[in-house]
Design a protein around this motif. Structure first.
Motif, mmCIF file in Angstrom:
data_model
loop_
_atom_site.group_PDB
_atom_site.id
_atom_site.type_symbol
_atom_site.label_atom_id
_atom_site.label_comp_id
_atom_site.label_asym_id
_atom_site.label_seq_id
_atom_site.Cartn_x
_atom_site.Cartn_y
_atom_site.Cartn_z
ATOM 1 N N ILE A 87 0.860 -1.185 0.000
ATOM 2 C CA ILE A 87 0.000 0.000 0.000
ATOM 3 C C ILE A 87 0.897 1.236 0.000
ATOM 4 O O ILE A 87 2.081 1.160 0.321
ATOM 5 N N ASN A 88 0.346 2.367 -0.386
ATOM 6 C CA ASN A 88 1.130 3.593 -0.556
ATOM 7 C C ASN A 88 1.972 3.935 0.658
ATOM 8 O O ASN A 88 3.171 4.204 0.541
ATOM 9 N N GLU A 89 1.380 3.949 1.842
ATOM 10 C CA GLU A 89 2.092 4.357 3.052
ATOM 11 C C GLU A 89 3.253 3.411 3.354
ATOM 12 O O GLU A 89 4.330 3.826 3.785
ATOM 13 N N GLU A 90 3.029 2.138 3.135
ATOM 14 C CA GLU A 90 4.069 1.140 3.377
ATOM 15 C C GLU A 90 5.209 1.304 2.360
ATOM 16 O O GLU A 90 6.384 1.202 2.715
ATOM 17 N N PHE A 91 4.854 1.593 1.113
ATOM 18 C CA PHE A 91 5.871 1.743 0.075
ATOM 19 C C PHE A 91 6.743 2.970 0.340
ATOM 20 O O PHE A 91 7.951 2.943 0.084
ATOM 21 N N VAL A 92 6.166 4.034 0.868
ATOM 22 C CA VAL A 92 6.950 5.221 1.224
ATOM 23 C C VAL A 92 8.010 4.837 2.261
ATOM 24 O O VAL A 92 9.167 5.230 2.147
ATOM 25 N N LYS A 93 7.640 4.056 3.246
ATOM 26 C CA LYS A 93 8.593 3.635 4.276
ATOM 27 C C LYS A 93 9.666 2.717 3.705
ATOM 28 O O LYS A 93 10.831 2.770 4.115
ATOM 29 N N LEU A 94 9.282 1.880 2.750
ATOM 30 C CA LEU A 94 10.268 1.018 2.091
ATOM 31 C C LEU A 94 11.255 1.845 1.275
ATOM 32 O O LEU A 94 12.460 1.585 1.276
ATOM 33 N N LEU A 95 10.740 2.857 0.570
ATOM 34 C CA LEU A 95 11.623 3.738 -0.194
ATOM 35 C C LEU A 95 12.566 4.500 0.733
ATOM 36 O O LEU A 95 13.736 4.697 0.413
ATOM 37 N N ALA A 143 13.781 3.393 3.451
ATOM 38 C CA ALA A 143 14.819 2.434 3.851
ATOM 39 C C ALA A 143 15.939 2.371 2.821
ATOM 40 O O ALA A 143 17.098 2.150 3.158
ATOM 41 N N PHE A 144 15.590 2.595 1.543
ATOM 42 C CA PHE A 144 16.586 2.601 0.470
ATOM 43 C C PHE A 144 17.171 3.995 0.234
ATOM 44 O O PHE A 144 17.912 4.199 -0.707
ATOM 45 N N LYS A 145 16.815 4.962 1.098
ATOM 46 C CA LYS A 145 17.311 6.347 1.014
ATOM 47 C C LYS A 145 16.863 7.055 -0.263
ATOM 48 O O LYS A 145 17.610 7.823 -0.869
ATOM 49 N N TYR A 146 15.621 6.805 -0.682
ATOM 50 C CA TYR A 146 15.076 7.479 -1.857
ATOM 51 C C TYR A 146 14.960 8.975 -1.579
ATOM 52 O O TYR A 146 14.390 9.377 -0.562
ATOM 53 N N PRO A 147 15.512 9.827 -2.474
ATOM 54 C CA PRO A 147 15.428 11.280 -2.264
ATOM 55 C C PRO A 147 13.969 11.727 -2.125
ATOM 56 O O PRO A 147 13.103 11.292 -2.854
ATOM 57 N N GLY A 148 13.729 12.574 -1.178
ATOM 58 C CA GLY A 148 12.376 13.051 -0.945
ATOM 59 C C GLY A 148 11.678 12.323 0.190
ATOM 60 O O GLY A 148 10.682 12.805 0.717
ATOM 61 N N TYR A 149 12.192 11.160 0.549
ATOM 62 C CA TYR A 149 11.584 10.409 1.648
ATOM 63 C C TYR A 149 12.593 10.107 2.756
ATOM 64 O O TYR A 149 12.354 9.262 3.606
ATOM 65 N N THR A 150 13.707 10.804 2.760
ATOM 66 C CA THR A 150 14.710 10.550 3.792
ATOM 67 C C THR A 150 14.245 11.010 5.172
ATOM 68 O O THR A 150 14.779 10.557 6.178
ATOM 69 N N HIS A 151 13.243 11.875 5.211
ATOM 70 C CA HIS A 151 12.704 12.352 6.489
ATOM 71 C C HIS A 151 11.688 11.380 7.087
ATOM 72 O O HIS A 151 11.313 11.491 8.243
ATOM 73 N N VAL A 152 11.249 10.411 6.296
ATOM 74 C CA VAL A 152 10.235 9.444 6.735
ATOM 75 C C VAL A 152 10.912 8.336 7.534
ATOM 76 O O VAL A 152 12.018 7.899 7.196
ATOM 77 N N LYS A 153 10.247 7.887 8.586
ATOM 78 C CA LYS A 153 10.770 6.766 9.361
ATOM 79 C C LYS A 153 10.764 5.525 8.471
ATOM 80 O O LYS A 153 9.716 5.087 7.997
ATOM 81 N N ALA A 154 11.935 4.979 8.254
ATOM 82 C CA ALA A 154 12.092 3.860 7.325
ATOM 83 C C ALA A 154 11.638 2.550 7.940
ATOM 84 O O ALA A 154 11.724 2.350 9.152
ATOM 85 N N SER A 155 11.171 1.672 7.080
ATOM 86 C CA SER A 155 10.868 0.317 7.514
ATOM 87 C C SER A 155 12.145 -0.513 7.409
ATOM 88 O O SER A 155 13.195 -0.017 7.004
ATOM 89 N N GLU A 156 12.047 -1.759 7.750
ATOM 90 C CA GLU A 156 13.182 -2.667 7.641
ATOM 91 C C GLU A 156 13.576 -2.814 6.170
ATOM 92 O O GLU A 156 12.714 -2.923 5.296
ATOM 93 N N LEU A 157 14.864 -2.819 5.900
ATOM 94 C CA LEU A 157 15.360 -2.970 4.538
ATOM 95 C C LEU A 157 15.038 -4.368 4.036
ATOM 96 O O LEU A 157 15.288 -5.355 4.720
ATOM 97 N N LYS A 158 14.432 -4.427 2.847
ATOM 98 C CA LYS A 158 14.027 -5.706 2.269
ATOM 99 C C LYS A 158 14.739 -5.925 0.942
ATOM 100 O O LYS A 158 15.371 -5.034 0.400
ATOM 101 N N ASN A 159 14.577 -7.110 0.422
ATOM 102 C CA ASN A 159 15.092 -7.449 -0.896
ATOM 103 C C ASN A 159 14.444 -6.509 -1.911
ATOM 104 O O ASN A 159 13.216 -6.427 -1.983
ATOM 105 N N PRO A 160 15.230 -5.773 -2.713
ATOM 106 C CA PRO A 160 14.646 -4.823 -3.659
ATOM 107 C C PRO A 160 13.751 -5.483 -4.703
ATOM 108 O O PRO A 160 12.783 -4.881 -5.158
#
Length: 82
Positions: free
Chosen positions: A16-24, A26-43
């Protein structure tokens, strides 16, 4: 690229959108570095889950190529071994 087994593919659920933002984040996607990241997963798992989503927002769809290219760059090869 790290291949998912048939069993792993069957057990994936669309993201879902909110979960994907947290996944991004975790991968340090620009624009979402301020978001609390989820656990890093297999890309590959993240990409497949995103592709299975029914209503993924456009701004998140735009991140899919970045995620793939980042994973390839970090692997140092033309494959993703995670």
């Amino acid at each position: 690229m790290a291949i998912l087994s048939e069993n792993e593919l069957e057990n994936l659920r669309p993201v879902i959108n909110e979960e994907f933002v947290k996944l991004l984040a975790a991968f340090k996607y620009p624009g979402y570095t301020h978001v609390k990241a989820s656990e890093l997963k297999n890309p590959v798992e993240v990409l497949v889950s995103a592709l299975g989503a029914d209503n993924l927002e456009a701004r998140l769809i735009e991140a899919l190529p970045w995620l793939l290219l980042t994973a390839l760059a970090k692997s140092g090869t033309n494959r993703i071994d995670y």
